[in-house]
Design an enzyme around this catalytic site. Structure first.
Site, PDB file in Angstrom:
ATOM      1  N   LYS A 175      -4.041  21.071   2.484  1.00 48.59           N
ATOM      2  CA  LYS A 175      -5.444  20.937   2.876  1.00 48.59           C
ATOM      3  C   LYS A 175      -5.978  22.334   3.169  1.00 48.59           C
ATOM      4  O   LYS A 175      -5.559  22.986   4.130  1.00 48.59           O
ATOM      5  CB  LYS A 175      -5.552  20.047   4.102  1.00 48.59           C
ATOM      6  CG  LYS A 175      -6.980  19.858   4.565  1.00 48.59           C
ATOM      7  CD  LYS A 175      -7.045  18.833   5.680  1.00 48.59           C
ATOM      8  CE  LYS A 175      -8.435  18.693   6.223  1.00 48.59           C
ATOM      9  NZ  LYS A 175      -8.489  17.761   7.347  1.00 48.59           N
ATOM     10  N   LYS A 228      -6.330  18.875  -1.342  1.00 47.65           N
ATOM     11  CA  LYS A 228      -7.712  18.699  -0.897  1.00 47.65           C
ATOM     12  C   LYS A 228      -8.333  20.052  -0.608  1.00 47.65           C
ATOM     13  O   LYS A 228      -7.688  20.843   0.072  1.00 47.65           O
ATOM     14  CB  LYS A 228      -7.684  17.830   0.367  1.00 47.65           C
ATOM     15  CG  LYS A 228      -8.994  17.688   1.064  1.00 47.65           C
ATOM     16  CD  LYS A 228      -8.798  16.947   2.355  1.00 47.65           C
ATOM     17  CE  LYS A 228     -10.110  16.997   3.103  1.00 47.65           C
ATOM     18  NZ  LYS A 228     -10.013  16.506   4.437  1.00 47.65           N
TER      19      LYS A 228
HETATM   20  C1  PBG Z   1     -10.269  15.317   9.364  1.00 45.28           C
HETATM   21  C2  PBG Z   1     -10.723  15.276   7.948  1.00 45.28           C
HETATM   22  C3  PBG Z   1     -11.682  16.053   7.283  1.00 45.28           C
HETATM   23  C4  PBG Z   1     -11.807  15.522   6.004  1.00 45.28           C
HETATM   24  C5  PBG Z   1     -10.904  14.471   5.909  1.00 45.28           C
HETATM   25  N1  PBG Z   1     -10.234  14.348   7.114  1.00 45.28           N
HETATM   26  C6  PBG Z   1     -12.559  17.142   7.766  1.00 45.28           C
HETATM   27  C7  PBG Z   1     -12.023  18.447   8.158  1.00 45.28           C
HETATM   28  O1  PBG Z   1     -10.837  18.746   8.083  1.00 45.28           O
HETATM   29  O2  PBG Z   1     -12.857  19.211   8.615  1.00 45.28           O
HETATM   30  C8  PBG Z   1     -12.760  16.001   4.940  1.00 45.28           C
HETATM   31  C9  PBG Z   1     -13.144  14.993   3.924  1.00 45.28           C
HETATM   32  C10 PBG Z   1     -14.330  15.331   3.107  1.00 45.28           C
HETATM   33  O3  PBG Z   1     -14.927  16.425   3.177  1.00 45.28           O
HETATM   34  O4  PBG Z   1     -14.711  14.466   2.318  1.00 45.28           O
HETATM   35  N2  PBG Z   1      -9.533  16.412   9.729  1.00 45.28           N
END
Ligand code: PBG
Length: 309
Positions: A175, A228
């Site tokens: 991520k 992601k």
């Molecule tokens: C929670 C989370 C996030 C997303 C999914 N789970 C946001 C972040 O890390 O700031 C992002 C999903 C999206 O942008 O569609 N941590």
């Protein structure tokens, strides 16, 4: 001669769930996406099911936020009630839950905070409690998105010890610290109130680190590994696919969705063809599973195209 093909069975549809009843609140930066109370979520789930989308991932907007995010594991909170209701009404639907504290903490970070530091190990305990509360509600898979080190192993142990060995882990293994999450933070009310997430999310400049994270998470017990965001990271999806035999998921995130929606609303892009091309490119890169806000539209378009053959 077509090498890759999109299928509705590839999709996981993200859903935002909140407390109260009779609510369906539009997310302004994500046209077509809403925060639902549990009762209305069931209507949405009916449509998702009718379209043949096999799975959903749930995000919660809690009644109250606190420094430790303790409502993340409250059995009466929106996510836990939504999971139970979904599994009661649609037992065949795969229900995944996002496990993170950022929607539940008043500072908006994914872990417990001391000063401006995120406390990794103290956070693990709360993530385990959260995952257990989702499992108790009936979740099929939990998806830790917090990016704390060691969380997959901690959650796997906690689930096994509590008798939830059948509950799988879809790990947000890779991520990135990305600007593409902006609209999501509006949808989930989870923007960090100070600093950013760079101390725990990954540097967009790194790919070998991504593979290291993937291998660690698999070693710790992840059943599916995720990359992601998706579109700017197709090379990472490919590299992950070649590194592991685990199923690979791609998260087509909020900013990627909103860009297409905004351009389409202005008549600058052909939404259908752009979305299908994007999703196909994720598949070609190596994604077995695609988490996408476009899932309902894509399911309809794929059905229309299938009908024409
Ligand atoms: C929670 C989370 C996030 C997303 C999914 N789970 C946001 C972040 O890390 O700031 C992002 C999903 C999206 O942008 O569609 N941590």
């Amino acid at each position: 001669m077509q090498e890759f093909r999109l299928d509705v069975a590839d999709f996981i549809y993200p859903l935002f769930v909140t407390n109260g009843t009779g609510l369906k609140k539009a997310v302004p930066s994500m046209p077509g996406i809403y925060q639902f109370s549990v009762d209305n979520l069931m209507k949405e789930a009916e449509e998702v099911d009718r379209l043949g989308i096999p799975a959903v991932i749930l995000f919660g907007i809690p009644a109250a936020k606190s420094a430790s995010g303790s409502s993340a594991y409250d059995p009466e909170e929106a996510v836990q009630r939504a999971v139970k209701s979904l599994k009661d009404n649609y037992p065949h639907m795969v229900v995944v839950t996002d496990v993170c504290l950022c929607e539940y903490t008043d500072h908006g970070h994914c872990g417990i905070v001391r000063g401006e530091e995120i406390l990794n190990d103290q956070t693990l305990e709360l993530l385990c409690k959260t995952a257990l509360s989702h499992a108790a509600a009936g979740a099929d898979l939990v998806a830790p998105s917090d990016m704390m080190d060691g969380r997959v192993a901690a959650i796997r142990d906690a689930l096994d010890d509590a008798g939830y060995s059948r509950v799988g882990i879809l790990s947000y293994a890779v991520k990135y610290s990305s600007a593409f999450y902006g609209p999501f933070r509006e949808a989930a009310g989870s923007a960090p109130q100070f600093s950013d997430r760079r101390s725990y999310q990954m540097d967009p400049a790194n790919i070998r680190e991504a593979l290291k994270e993937v291998l660690l998470d698999i070693d710790e017990g992840a059943d599916i590994v995720m990359v992601k965001p998706a579109l700017s990271y197709l090379d990472v999806i490919r590299a992950v696919k070649e590194t592991t035999t685990c199923p690979v998921a791609a998260y087509n995130v909020s900013g990627e969705y909103s860009m297409v929606k905004a351009a389409a609303a202005n008549g600058w892009l052909d939404e259908k063809n752009v979305v299908l091309e994007e999703l196909l490119s994720m598949k070609r890169a190596g994604a077995d599973i695609i988490i996408t806000y476009h899932a309902k539209d894509a399911a309809r378009w794929l059905r229309e195209e299938g009908g024409r053959d």
